[in-house]
Design an enzyme around this catalytic site. Structure first.
Site, PDB file in Angstrom:
ATOM      1  N   TYR A   1       0.834  -1.201   0.000  1.00 41.00           N
ATOM      2  CA  TYR A   1       0.000   0.000   0.000  1.00 41.00           C
ATOM      3  C   TYR A   1       0.870   1.253   0.000  1.00 41.00           C
ATOM      4  O   TYR A   1       0.590   2.223  -0.726  1.00 41.00           O
ATOM      5  CB  TYR A   1      -0.923  -0.017   1.209  1.00 41.00           C
ATOM      6  CG  TYR A   1      -1.937   1.098   1.222  1.00 41.00           C
ATOM      7  CD1 TYR A   1      -3.052   1.062   0.380  1.00 41.00           C
ATOM      8  CD2 TYR A   1      -1.801   2.188   2.075  1.00 41.00           C
ATOM      9  CE1 TYR A   1      -3.991   2.077   0.390  1.00 41.00           C
ATOM     10  CE2 TYR A   1      -2.734   3.206   2.101  1.00 41.00           C
ATOM     11  CZ  TYR A   1      -3.831   3.151   1.256  1.00 41.00           C
ATOM     12  OH  TYR A   1      -4.753   4.166   1.272  1.00 41.00           O
ATOM     13  N   VAL A   2       1.925   1.264   0.793  1.00 39.58           N
ATOM     14  CA  VAL A   2       2.859   2.392   0.797  1.00 39.58           C
ATOM     15  C   VAL A   2       3.444   2.589  -0.601  1.00 39.58           C
ATOM     16  O   VAL A   2       3.488   3.705  -1.129  1.00 39.58           O
ATOM     17  CB  VAL A   2       3.962   2.167   1.845  1.00 39.58           C
ATOM     18  CG1 VAL A   2       5.067   3.209   1.700  1.00 39.58           C
ATOM     19  CG2 VAL A   2       3.381   2.207   3.254  1.00 39.58           C
TER      20      VAL A   2
END
Length: 250
Positions: A154-155
């Protein structure tokens, strides 16, 4: 603020997307709403039309290029042009450590958050060029500028959204298209509620990390997107604008 504009909004069936749909329509935009949950889209569009707004819906997944193409074509067919877009559809999990993440979780996270924005941009931009320009807003996250504690995928995905946004701003700025990203902090949405139902201890941490000591309401994020899509932000492009309650200020 958005009178006369035609805006495509993805992830419009709930949360930030639904709040944006209501706000954009209330401010005079014709809205084209896209999400996977067609029943919710239909109900939202009916609500907007009952209030005097203009709305059409396209059920589909942003990971499908043909579905995104159909949505852009629907905007042009229904309202004659496309000159604003809020690419808000996303997928998040509080996942395991990087080395424990499954291929399935990685692929789904990257597909929705990165391929989804990519698909939107490559069909929205030609439509905007045909109508003389426009404004695009892509939803990133504090995870797009910090290793926030979200999953590594996600980052990485939300960093990529900011990269795609800046590349689009650079490539099309002299042709009348502005592109900006929202660096969104913790927001009280259905997706957040699902995360907190599994890990209720996270709420205290999320709130503690903001200077305002609270989560955002979806409407607060929608206000920022509406401003960036309006002429009031006419000299703003290529930016990653924090709407995070001060999360990235410290």
């Amino acid at each position: 603020m958005l009178s006369g504009r035609v805006a495509m909004i993805t992830g419009a069936s709930s949360g930030i997307g639904a709040a944006a749909a209501r706000l954009f329509a209330a401010e005079g935009a014709a809205v084209v709403l896209m999400a996977r949950r067609g029943d919710r889209l239909a109900s939202l569009a009916e609500e907007i039309r009952a209030a005097g707004g203009r709305a059409v819906v396209v059920e589909g997944d942003v990971t499908s290029s043909s579905a995104v193409e159909r949505c852009v074509e629907t905007a042009v067919d229904a309202f004659g042009k496309l000159d604003a877009a809020f690419n808000n559809a996303g997928y998040a999990t509080i996942g395991p450590s990087l080395h424990e993440m499954t291929d399935e979780d990685y692929v789904r996270t990257m597909d929705v958050n990165v391929r989804g924005v990519w698909n939107c941009l490559r069909y929205q931009i030609p439509a905007m060029l045909a109508s003389g320009g426009g404004a695009v807003v892509n939803t990133s996250s504090v995870a797009g500028v910090l290793a926030s504690g979200a999953s590594a995928a996600y980052v990485a995905a939300k960093h990529a959204v900011i990269g795609l946004t800046r590349a689009a701003a650079r490539e099309y700025g002299d042709r009348g298209i502005r592109a900006n990203a929202l660096v969104v902090g913790s927001t009280r949405t259905e997706m957040m509620d699902r995360v907190l139902s599994d890990s209720p201890q996270l709420e205290e941490r999320f709130v503690a990390h903001t200077l305002r000591r609270s989560m955002a309401a979806p409407e607060e994020i929608a206000q920022a997107a509406a401003w960036l899509c309006s002429e009031r932000a006419g000299f703003v492009t290529g930016t990653a604008m924090p709407v995070d309650g001060g999360r990235t200020a410290v």
